[in-house]
Design a protein around this motif. Structure first.
Motif, PDB file in Angstrom:
ATOM      1  N   VAL A 154       1.562 -14.765 -13.019  1.00  0.00           N
ATOM      2  CA  VAL A 154       2.119 -14.298 -14.290  1.00  0.00           C
ATOM      3  C   VAL A 154       1.150 -13.367 -14.996  1.00  0.00           C
ATOM      4  N   LYS A 155      -0.134 -13.675 -14.931  1.00  0.00           N
ATOM      5  CA  LYS A 155      -1.135 -12.864 -15.627  1.00  0.00           C
ATOM      6  C   LYS A 155      -1.589 -11.698 -14.751  1.00  0.00           C
ATOM      7  N   GLN A 156      -1.527 -10.520 -15.315  1.00  0.00           N
ATOM      8  CA  GLN A 156      -1.961  -9.320 -14.589  1.00  0.00           C
ATOM      9  C   GLN A 156      -3.467  -9.345 -14.379  1.00  0.00           C
ATOM     10  N   PRO A 157      -3.942  -8.936 -13.194  1.00  0.00           N
ATOM     11  CA  PRO A 157      -5.396  -8.819 -12.984  1.00  0.00           C
ATOM     12  C   PRO A 157      -6.018  -7.868 -14.003  1.00  0.00           C
ATOM     13  N   PRO A 215       5.118  -6.783 -13.396  1.00  0.00           N
ATOM     14  CA  PRO A 215       6.401  -7.467 -13.634  1.00  0.00           C
ATOM     15  C   PRO A 215       6.202  -8.977 -13.803  1.00  0.00           C
ATOM     16  N   PHE A 216       7.276  -9.623 -14.157  1.00  0.00           N
ATOM     17  CA  PHE A 216       7.218 -11.080 -14.232  1.00  0.00           C
ATOM     18  C   PHE A 216       7.638 -11.678 -12.903  1.00  0.00           C
ATOM     19  N   LYS A 217       6.719 -12.353 -12.260  1.00  0.00           N
ATOM     20  CA  LYS A 217       6.938 -13.203 -11.086  1.00  0.00           C
ATOM     21  C   LYS A 217       7.120 -12.481  -9.758  1.00  0.00           C
ATOM     22  N   PRO A 274      -3.459  -2.706 -10.919  1.00  0.00           N
ATOM     23  CA  PRO A 274      -3.539  -3.689  -9.839  1.00  0.00           C
ATOM     24  C   PRO A 274      -3.005  -3.114  -8.524  1.00  0.00           C
ATOM     25  N   VAL A 275      -3.614  -3.534  -7.433  1.00  0.00           N
ATOM     26  CA  VAL A 275      -3.205  -3.061  -6.120  1.00  0.00           C
ATOM     27  C   VAL A 275      -3.014  -4.269  -5.201  1.00  0.00           C
TER      28      VAL A 275
END
Length: 433
Positions: A418-421, A362-364, A426-427
């Motif tokens: 903001v940037k997904q791993p 999601p965003f933020k 992601p966990v």
């Protein structure tokens, strides 16, 4: 915060801790390379099918490599087809000539496999088919390759199925006395009558007596539920249940088995292979419902894992290397914790940690209802970087008509980058108070 689960007769403690295993379907059908049921699907006679027995020569078979690929993928146990429905045996059974030692392979293929996986500290499971299309006293039924042949149906009426049952018992005894400790037996399978042909079930297999013999030989062993008299493990196949599996209204130990594609045995032209992301999500989803995932590989006729399978195993391994804490020893989260949309929760009762698997980044923010006051610290699991959070309603700075976005005093809000791993899923690891 724990759940009552039906007790098993065998030792299931290791099983519900390890959560992830490798299934191996390997036999003569690997040479046909078009599904492990090809003999039945194509109604092949024993004479026609014998061409595979004459040419089974897995010269590239390397069980040490198989075990390494499985272990590196994060798998903790394996289950191999000692004998599938075709009746062909991977070990040097004293009760039949239809075995690997009499093919061009010229050797027992099961023993070095067991040794290799044990060397990697993986538990040992044996799949054994109750069906046998090769045995001279196995009778016609709706699954038999010759089920539509009048001559075979007439000849089958003269067969003595009790002699096959003795053979089933004898081979089970071999497997449980000649290979050391066996952690699991996966029998396959019972089925109803169909098209005026009789089915086969617990009375035919002698299931109750068979289980008594098994318990007498190895009392700790886990048994699946396909002998029609219950079992330690309930085994849905090729689907993921919508919730923790129940039998008689009580939660049970369960495991779902799945293929990478649409075939258990090696299938050269099968092209519905699941992606690494999908397979990782399957594993997470299963554990979030208190279950295990048994993921299948069908080796080739030369004894290698398909390159597509290797690619998936390595991809899963990359994710597991950094996220296995959210799988091993974990189970379904207590019901007091609400899982947000497009996420999955797993929970480790021993460490008192919750794991939030984020399927769609999601965003933020992520809002966790029911978590306020219960979390001491949060971090991304892949790199142990802190995730800051706030609890309860947080003012937006707008005095009138402030939006709460569904938040209340029980809500904990995670502040995400903001940037997904750069990982499949992601966990976020939550250290509970």
């Amino acid at each position: 915060m724990s759940y009552e689960v039906v007790r098993t007769t065998g030792d299931s403690e290791w099983f519900t801790n390890d959560r992830f295993g490798l299934f191996i379907h390997w036999g003569l059908y690997s040479l046909g390379a078009r599904h492990e049921w090809l003999q039945s699907r194509e109604r092949m006679s024993p004479e026609a099918y014998s061409k595979y027995f004459k040419r089974f020569e897995p010269d590239l078979y390397d069980p040490e490599l198989w075990a390494k690929l499985a272990s590196d993928a994060g798998m903790k146990y394996f289950v191999v087809t000692t004998k599938h429905h075709e009746g062909f045996c991977l070990w040097d059974s004293k009760l039949t000539d239809y075995k690997a030692t009499n093919t061009p392979a010229g050797r027992d293929l099961l023993r070095p496999m067991v040794d290799a996986f044990r060397h990697r500290n993986m538990k040992v499971g044996f799949y054994h088919s109750l069906i046998d299309w090769h045995h001279p006293h196995y009778t016609v039924d709706p699954k038999h390759p010759l089920r539509f042949e009048p001559n075979f149906i007439a000849e089958s009426a003269q067969r003595d199925f009790s002699l096959y049952r003795e053979y089933l018992f004898g081979q089970t005894k071999e497997l449980l006395t000649e290979f050391g400790k066996v952690d699991m037996m996966f029998y396959d399978f019972s089925f109803p009558a169909e098209n005026d042909l009789p089915g086969k079930g617990k009375a035919d297999w002698g299931s109750e007596e068979l289980v008594r013999m098994i318990r007498g030989l190895q009392s700790h062993i886990l048994l699946n539920d396909r002998l029609q008299i219950g079992g330690d493990i309930t085994t849905p196949e090729q689907y993921i249940p919508s919730k923790w599996v129940q039998v008689g209204g009580k939660r049970v130990v369960w495991e779902t088995c799945h293929t990478f594609s649409g075939s258990w045995g090696y299938h050269r032209e099968e092209d519905t292979w699941k992606s690494v992301d999908v397979l990782v999500k399957m594993l997470i989803d299963v554990v979030s419902k208190g279950g295990n995932l048994l993921l299948n590989v069908g080796p080739t006729g030369r004894g290698e894992f398909d390159e597509r399978a290797i690619d998936r195993l390595k991809g899963i391994g990359e994710w597991m290397k950094r996220h296995s804490r959210s799988i091993y020893g974990c189970t379904q989260a207590p019901e007091s914790f609400e899982c947000p949309p497009d996420c999955r929760l797993t929970y480790n009762e021993q460490t008192n940690r919750m794991y939030l698997h984020v399927y769609s980044w999601p965003f933020k923010n992520i809002h966790l209802r029911g978590f306020a006051g219960k979390v001491e610290y949060a971090q991304l699991l892949n790199d142990a970087s802190e995730i800051r959070f706030k609890e309860g309603f947080v003012s937006s700075g707008i005095e009138e008509g402030a939006f709460r976005e569904g938040r209340d005093d029980t809500t904990l809000t995670l502040s995400l980058p903001v940037k997904q791993p750069n990982v499949a899923v992601p966990v976020i690891e939550l250290f509970l108070k």
